[in-house]
Design an enzyme around this catalytic site. Sequence first.
Site, short mmCIF file in Angstrom:
data_model
loop_
_atom_site.label_atom_id
_atom_site.label_comp_id
_atom_site.label_asym_id
_atom_site.label_seq_id
_atom_site.Cartn_x
_atom_site.Cartn_y
_atom_site.Cartn_z
N ASP A 75 1.50 -5.56 0.40
CA ASP A 75 0.99 -5.01 1.67
C ASP A 75 1.39 -5.90 2.85
O ASP A 75 0.91 -5.71 3.97
CB ASP A 75 -0.54 -4.82 1.61
N HIS A 76 2.30 -6.85 2.60
CA HIS A 76 2.84 -7.70 3.68
C HIS A 76 4.37 -7.68 3.73
O HIS A 76 4.94 -8.08 4.72
CB HIS A 76 2.33 -9.15 3.51
N ASP B 281 -3.30 -13.45 5.24
CA ASP B 281 -4.58 -13.31 4.52
C ASP B 281 -5.22 -14.68 4.28
O ASP B 281 -5.90 -14.88 3.27
CB ASP B 281 -4.35 -12.63 3.16
N HIS C 153 3.28 -14.04 3.21
CA HIS C 153 3.22 -14.23 1.75
C HIS C 153 3.74 -12.98 1.06
O HIS C 153 4.03 -11.98 1.70
CB HIS C 153 1.82 -14.63 1.28
N HIS D 237 -5.71 -7.95 8.17
CA HIS D 237 -6.58 -6.84 7.71
C HIS D 237 -7.77 -6.65 8.65
O HIS D 237 -8.27 -7.62 9.23
CB HIS D 237 -7.13 -7.11 6.31
N HIS E 35 -4.82 -18.51 -0.68
CA HIS E 35 -4.79 -17.08 -1.05
C HIS E 35 -3.67 -16.88 -2.06
O HIS E 35 -3.86 -16.29 -3.12
CB HIS E 35 -4.58 -16.25 0.21
#
Length: 257
Positions: A58-59, A137, A54, A175, A113
């Site tokens: 942070d991805h 996530d 996605h 995570h 998400h």
Amino acid sequence: MQVIRLHALSDNYIFLLHDIQQNIAAVVDPAEAEPVLEQLDQLSAELVAIFNTHHHYDHVGANLRLMQKFPEVKVYGGAEDRGRIPGQQVFLRQGDRIQFADRIGEVIFVPGHTRAHIAYYFPPEKPGEVGELFCGDTLFAGGCGRLFEGTPQQMVDSLSKLAALPDNTRVWCAHEYTLKNLQFALTVDQDNTELQNRYLQVQASRQRGEATVPSILGVEKQTNPFLRYSQPALQVVTKSQNPVQTFARLRGMKDRF
Ligand code: ZN
Ligand code: FE
């Protein structure tokens, strides 16, 4: 296909897939370039694919830098993420196939998400071996992602798709949230002895500084409250027998935990 877990930012994991025969690599959700480049250097492997789940920074944070270093790399993401994933070239939908070396993966559309989130599932190579699920996530070890763009109904549908995979699937979530997730889980599913045992194991692992990812899907089904919304104990805690409402209330309680 070997999966190498890399640490990034404060609690992100990047997964590097390495094919030894061809000496090629792919990364799932590169938050940062440095750990990926270091690992590729160590392996002297060429990066051929970036699989994004996605659009969150942070991805996808390292997409452009990795593209600069490896101009041939292909960048994959969800079709609904068009315009949000830097450098995206391949737009994937539910049921699409992807290939890395000799492995064929399957795309699972898992909105909730975010509205565009996808997961990548590589079935076992041979009977008796494990499959690999890269779920970003959506499903976490002991928990699930927050609902930023999706509805509880969507997330329940998405998690159900993941829960339908074989029990011995390895769950590579993005995570290290497991300890906190299980602390919450214990407040809503107190009498679950598998959960109690898992909590003690995870607590010990974290004290030793070890990662708790990947987890095993069968363990998630026994201990993750966000896959257990049909269990009587969780219906009692949420005062609802409607699965989506039970899930939504659990998610709300976790948001405030
Ligand atoms: Zn995210
Ligand atoms: Fe994230």
